[in-house]
Every structure is written in structure tokens, then in C-alpha cells.
Design an enzyme around this catalytic site. Structure first.
Site, PDB file in Angstrom:
ATOM      1  N   ARG B  63       0.848  -1.177   0.000  1.00 42.74           N
ATOM      2  CA  ARG B  63       0.000   0.000   0.000  1.00 42.74           C
ATOM      3  C   ARG B  63       0.885   1.228   0.000  1.00 42.74           C
ATOM      4  NH1 ARG B  63      -4.926  -0.798  -1.938  1.00 42.74           N
ATOM      5  NH2 ARG B  63      -6.305  -2.054  -0.636  1.00 42.74           N
ATOM      6  N   ALA B  75     -10.646  -6.718  -1.761  1.00 40.01           N
ATOM      7  CA  ALA B  75     -11.441  -5.491  -1.801  1.00 40.01           C
ATOM      8  C   ALA B  75     -11.114  -4.725  -3.058  1.00 40.01           C
ATOM      9  CB  ALA B  75     -11.134  -4.630  -0.575  1.00 40.01           C
ATOM     10  N   GLU B  91     -14.170  -8.534  -7.794  1.00 40.64           N
ATOM     11  CA  GLU B  91     -12.889  -8.323  -7.097  1.00 40.64           C
ATOM     12  C   GLU B  91     -12.385  -9.617  -6.447  1.00 40.64           C
ATOM     13  OE1 GLU B  91     -10.773  -5.891  -6.964  1.00 40.64           O
ATOM     14  OE2 GLU B  91     -11.884  -4.268  -7.914  1.00 40.64           O
ATOM     15  N   GLU B  95      -8.814 -11.003  -7.731  1.00 41.26           N
ATOM     16  CA  GLU B  95      -7.666 -10.975  -6.804  1.00 41.26           C
ATOM     17  C   GLU B  95      -7.266 -12.353  -6.289  1.00 41.26           C
ATOM     18  OE1 GLU B  95      -8.234  -8.129  -3.649  1.00 41.26           O
ATOM     19  OE2 GLU B  95      -7.959  -6.433  -4.998  1.00 41.26           O
ATOM     20  N   GLU B 139      -1.775  -3.737 -10.368  1.00 44.62           N
ATOM     21  CA  GLU B 139      -2.130  -4.274  -9.061  1.00 44.62           C
ATOM     22  C   GLU B 139      -1.374  -5.580  -8.836  1.00 44.62           C
ATOM     23  OE1 GLU B 139      -6.463  -4.600  -6.866  1.00 44.62           O
ATOM     24  OE2 GLU B 139      -6.232  -5.522  -8.832  1.00 44.62           O
TER      25      GLU B 139
END
Lengths: 179, 179
Positions: B63, B75, B91, B95, B139
């Protein structure tokens, strides 16, 4: 695997009273780049205080970001150089009039780690009789003391509607159930 | 007493990919004015998924706002016009590779109501066998499946360190204790 995103360049978009906003170009693990929008916040505290009558001390306040009033546990942002437990005692007394006799740290959590560094420190306060609240001049809050069951109903009704207060209600329910 | 803060004037300071930032001059209940710094966010979802082996599906990710890796429940932010349960399913699958067989809404909470309108919708997913994750190109997440007790230890170690995930861990503990 190292997922670190290194800052290539950055720009402060906004410097405010409560938040600053940075936009950074970062290097990704695959060698590409991306843009990260980052809200900088000084951090905050929130306080669980349960009265001798077994009611949770809440404050009702208008939240401009939501354009509505919600019930929250007392909370406030940290002033520069202030220790979290000092903020906790100060905010509890300012917003509710209750002076904490003792403060115990319960948890710390980032509220929105995807874009913001705000860290909330959650304390539980032993309290005695309330005094008189004295809020900041741009802050209008109304103290309400409600039972845990009423708090759980307020969650169902979206009157309690924020993560820190919902976490606090769950924490109290867990503790009571474990007794 | 009406605590409503009426907007007198406002300015969009920043329009971004994830957030917009507004600064508004508001009228206070006492007739004075104040400035409110408001971060606008499209809203997000988070998903609790527990495997047949009784492990919680977590994702480890870096992060940038915190400059560290933390473990979170899956999330992501809502796309324009997307219903929250659709985002939740999407999601989770992107993920973690787990396709939800069923999704149940657990709670919704504002993450930082003092300055931000982000609302997180928390779902619980029934899941079967995992497929292959396919994350967005900027990501990087690593799936980790851990027991509830390991999750509680990760909270103690600040490896799990965000409100939605800590709320989810407490939620699972409450439910198990109540069985």
C-alpha cells in the site's frame, strides 16, 4: 516477491487544514509505472467510554462529507506532536464532558489504506461523572448515551454508519459474550 | 437542533483516477462559517471468504499510502454504475481466483466520515475451489489463506492493520463464539 512501489516523482496537489493530497508516479514490480493519489492525514483517535449505567457514550454530529448526521464514538484528529492517549483524553472531555480516569489502547487501524494514511487509535476509557463539554468553535456535537443493544439497532438503521464506531460496538459485544 | 452545514461555496481542487477533492465554505449552526476539505470516492467493496479448510482468504499487497505491505481481505473500488454485489464478486475472483457461489451482505460503513465519503460494502462469499487470479495490470497481490487464530495474531503484529479487515476478523470471531 518484492511488491514495493518506488516513488519516481511526486507533486503536492493540495495542502489543507486537515489533509494534504499528493500525486506520485510509482515504479511497479513489473517495471511499468502507475499514478497513486495519496491523502495524507495526521492520524486520529477514537474512544469507547461506557457509563456506570452500562451505556456507551456517543456523539451525534453532522458530517459534511456524508451530508447527514450520524452517531459516532467520540473521536478527533491528533494535533502536531501530540501523543495518541493525550488526544484521546482531550477529545473525550471536549466532546462529552467525561474526563477519563484511565485509558487503555484497544487497537489501531488504517481507515482507507488504498489511498490514505489515516491511522485511528482506539482507546477504552474508564469514566466517572460527566462535566461540561467544550467543543471547538466549528464543531457541533450532541452527546447521547445508549445501550449496546440500542447501538446494534442503530447500526441496522445506518444511524451508526462508520467503521470505527461499528468496530467498537462489535468489540463490546464480543467482550460481553465472552464474560 | 439542526446541525446541518450548508454549502456557501465550493471548489474542486483535484479530479483524479480514484478520488476527487473538494474544498467547501460552509455555514455553521451558530451563523459562522468554516472550511471543509472533502475527499470524494466512488465507494468500495470487501469480501470475507472462508475456505472448506476454515481458512480466511487474504491478499497481501503493498500500500503506497502506508509504504508497506499489509494483509487484507479482498477489496476494490466500485466502477461507475456497478452494483456493490457485482463488484464484490468481480474483485474476489480477480484478486484470488475464487468465484463466489453466493454473496451475502454483512455491513456497510463509511471509512473516514470526517473528510471522506467512501462507503465500503462488506460481503461474505460462499466459495468453491479457486481458479486463477487475474488482477489489474497496476495491481500486485499475493493470496494467503490463514486461520482465524492466525488472523488475530496478524492483527496483534500490525500485519493486518486496516479497519475493514479487522472488522471482518472480529465478525468471524463473534460468529464462531456464538455457535
Amino acid at each position: 516477491m518484492d511488491f514495493t512501489e518506488k516513488t519516481i516523482s511526486g507533486e503536492r496537489i493540495y495542502s489543507g487544514k486537515v489533509i494534504n493530497v499528493d500525486v506520485e508516479e510509482v515504479g511497479l514490480p513489473n517495471g511499468k509505472t502507475s499514478k497513486r493519489e495519496l491523502v495524507r492525514h495526521p492520524g486520529a483517535v477514537a474512544v469507547i467510554a461506557v457509563t456506570k449505567e452500562n451505556n456507551i457514550v456517543m456523539v451525534r454530529q453532522y458530517r459534511k462529507a456524508l451530508e447527514k448526521e450520524i452517531l459516532e464514538i467520540p473521536a478527533g484528529k491528533m494535533e502536531a506532536g501530540e501523543e495518541p492517549h493525550v488526544t484521546a483524553g482531550r477529545e473525550l472531555e471536549e466532546e462529552t464532558g467525561y474526563k477519563p480516569l484511565a485509558l487503555k489502547k484497544i487497537a489501531s487501524f488504517y481507515t482507507a489504506p488504498g489511498f490514505c494514511d489515516e491511522l485511528v487509535h482506539l482507546y477504552e476509557a474508564d469514566i466517572d461523572k460527566p462535566g461540561r463539554p467544550f467543543t471547538d468553535e466549528d464543531e457541533f456535537v450532541q452527546v447521547e448515551e445508549i445501550s449496546l443493544q440500542e447501538a446494534e439497532e442503530a447500526v441496522q438503521q445506518n444511524l451508526i454508519h462508520d467503521a470505527k464506531t461499528m468496530y467498537a460496538v462489535q468489540y463490546l459485544r464480543l467482550r460481553i459474550n465472552e464474560q
